[in-house]
Motif scaffolding. Structure first.
Motif, PDB file in Angstrom:
ATOM      1  N   ASN A 158     -80.767  17.013  48.866  1.00  0.00           N
ATOM      2  CA  ASN A 158     -79.494  15.567  49.535  1.00  0.00           C
ATOM      3  C   ASN A 158     -78.259  16.277  48.480  1.00  0.00           C
ATOM      4  O   ASN A 158     -77.339  15.495  48.661  1.00  0.00           O
ATOM      5  CB  ASN A 158     -80.018  14.850  48.508  1.00  0.00           C
ATOM      6  CG  ASN A 158     -81.326  13.973  49.362  1.00  0.00           C
ATOM      7  OD1 ASN A 158     -81.211  14.133  50.882  1.00  0.00           O
ATOM      8  ND2 ASN A 158     -82.131  13.663  48.657  1.00  0.00           N
TER       9      ASN A 158
ATOM     10  N   ILE B  36     -86.207  11.956  54.920  1.00  0.00           N
ATOM     11  CA  ILE B  36     -85.473  12.398  53.611  1.00  0.00           C
ATOM     12  C   ILE B  36     -86.854  11.955  53.037  1.00  0.00           C
ATOM     13  O   ILE B  36     -86.865  12.989  51.379  1.00  0.00           O
ATOM     14  CB  ILE B  36     -84.254  12.661  54.001  1.00  0.00           C
ATOM     15  CG1 ILE B  36     -83.461  13.352  54.734  1.00  0.00           C
ATOM     16  CG2 ILE B  36     -83.986  12.815  52.066  1.00  0.00           C
ATOM     17  CD1 ILE B  36     -82.220  12.955  55.256  1.00  0.00           C
TER      18      ILE B  36
ATOM     19  N   VAL C  64     -78.690  15.578  55.440  1.00  0.00           N
ATOM     20  CA  VAL C  64     -78.255  14.230  54.692  1.00  0.00           C
ATOM     21  C   VAL C  64     -77.230  14.087  55.625  1.00  0.00           C
ATOM     22  O   VAL C  64     -76.485  13.133  55.166  1.00  0.00           O
ATOM     23  CB  VAL C  64     -78.277  14.044  53.150  1.00  0.00           C
ATOM     24  CG1 VAL C  64     -77.533  15.441  53.118  1.00  0.00           C
ATOM     25  CG2 VAL C  64     -77.379  13.153  52.800  1.00  0.00           C
TER      26      VAL C  64
END
Length: 443
Positions: free
Chosen positions: A367, A418, A395
């Motif tokens: 991330n 994610i 992301v």
């Protein structure tokens, strides 16, 4: 055993909040529960049916123009406000969460009345309201005090997460389903199906996912073992001015990452960047650091090492100071070389302590929005991808899908994926580390 009071108190509490407490002669507490019920009923009469309707339908009438006759007899267009699906979803979620809290209060009311009735059955006198308040302040203050932040977390953290998850099961995306002009509808798992099977989306998804995993692995390995190497070098006995070296090496971490990344972006600029100019002085051609897909990926990994190695260095230097010297002395007695002492003593101790942090760094790199967005913004452009560039992570792709393209349902699905990847990897690997399995060693 007499069960008369506990049974009556529980039944009365089921019939109405506070009746069980009043039966147990706790009049103030009973009045408070009754007030909660009155306020709850007044609120739910106005909003609960709307909440169930809203979360089920997401609205039925879009905003639009209709032809109406003006006072002069001329047909004109008039804007009629319809249902805004997203606002309806948010309002419905808030009402349903309040309803859940009301159910919890109802359960606590029954449990409290039953417990107090049990005390009466055993011949004990129930606490007065003043005694109950004193008991809470003396023994339950922490739990009661945490109620307010818990409610805040419920409405400002958990509710947005639920909202984001629900969006993945709708068709909330431009251009056909953006309220208030258009309604949003439930579509089930269609968004996930399109993401992994529809060629226009799946090619981008698998490509970005592959690069995200490669990026996370390489950036974690390079920063961790780079920090390990630097920490070992600085900690050597023959190194002088260790404080100065630590200060110099920590500067990239001390400077705000935003500044470091923007400076690096200018340094690696292919047209006027100093790095290509220096290469030109030595007769070498400049490299397309940020404009070629391969070199852009190399660049972001190298720059991430610059800003990430100091963190690992600090962590590992702290671990090195905790390793008992007698372990090294025992290894020397056994005739171990310097490399053998590192392999047998230093490295296992470092990994034992820092393995959870290593897992956290990997999850954070998946991330790592700043490193990619500030350096390359996901570029260079990839013509085969849907709204994504060659260096985009999941992301940053999610960011573009949301703010640039209004593909909110697809972005929500990517966000859920994610989360699943990061949570599964982190939990699985953390439970396999010696830090978790042998945590009693550090008690």
């Amino acid at each position: 055993m007499d069960r008369r009071h506990r049974t009556k108190a529980a039944i009365l509490s089921i019939l109405s909040l506070g009746l069980g407490q009043i039966y147990n002669r706790q009049y103030i507490k009973g009045a408070i529960f009754l007030l909660v019920e009155v306020l709850g009923i007044a609120y739910f009469i106005n909003y609960l049916s709307f909440a169930f309707w809203g979360i089920t339908t997401l609205g039925e009438t879009p905003t639009g123009f209709v032809k109406v006759k003006s006072p002069s007899g001329i047909m004109v267009s008039k804007l009629i406000q319809g249902d805004h699906s997203i606002i309806i979803m948010i309002q419905s979620l808030i009402t349903l969460l309040f309803f859940v809290l009301f159910i919890i209060a109802y359960y606590m009311n029954i449990k409290d009345a039953y417990r107090t009735g049990k005390l009466r059955d055993n011949g004990n006198t129930p606490n007065t309201f003043k005694q109950s308040v004193r008991y809470i302040l003396d023994y339950k203050f922490a739990q009661v005090f945490l109620v307010l932040p818990a409610i805040g977390i419920l409405f400002f953290t958990i509710m947005p997460i639920i909202f984001m998850v629900l969006l993945a099961f709708t068709n909330y995306a431009a251009p056909d389903h953006i309220p208030p002009a258009k309604l949003v509808n439930w579509v089930g798992f269609e968004t996930f199906t399109n993401l992994v099977s529809l060629s226009t989306w799946s090619h981008t998804f698998y490509g970005v996912l592959t690069w995200t995993i490669i990026w996370a692995v390489l950036s974690t390995i390079t920063t961790y073992f780079g920090g390990l190497l630097v920490a070992l070098l600085v900690s050597q006995k023959g190194i002088k001015f260790k404080g100065m070296w630590r200060t110099i090496l920590i500067i990239p971490y001390a400077i705000p990452q935003l500044i470091s990344l923007l400076v690096m972006k200018n340094l690696f600029n292919g047209q006027f960047g100093p790095i290509n100019q220096y290469l030109g002085y030595f007769g070498l051609g400049g490299l397309p650091w940020l404009t070629d897909p391969f070199w852009a990926k190399v660049t972001v990994i190298v720059v991430n090492m610059w800003v990430g190695i100091p963190v690992s260095m600090l962590l590992i230097m702290g671990v090195l100071t905790t390793i008992p010297k007698d372990m090294y002395e025992a290894a020397e007695v056994d005739g171990a070389t310097g490399f053998q002492k590192f392999r047998i003593v230093t490295l296992p101790m470092i990994l034992f302590t820092t393995a959870p942090t290593l897992i956290t760094q990997f999850a954070g790199n998946i991330n790592n929005f700043n490193a990619i967005f500030l350096l390359t913004a996901g570029n260079p452009v990839n013509g085969d991808y849907q709204y994504a560039g060659s260096t985009d992570l999941l992301v940053t792709w999610l960011y573009k899908l949301t703010l640039d393209q209004n593909k909110n349902n697809m972005a929500s699905a990517v966000g859920i994926i994610i989360f699943v990847i990061v949570a599964s990897f982190s939990i699985y690997n953390y439970r396999r580390t010696k830090s978790f399995q042998e945590e009693d060693m550090i008690q």
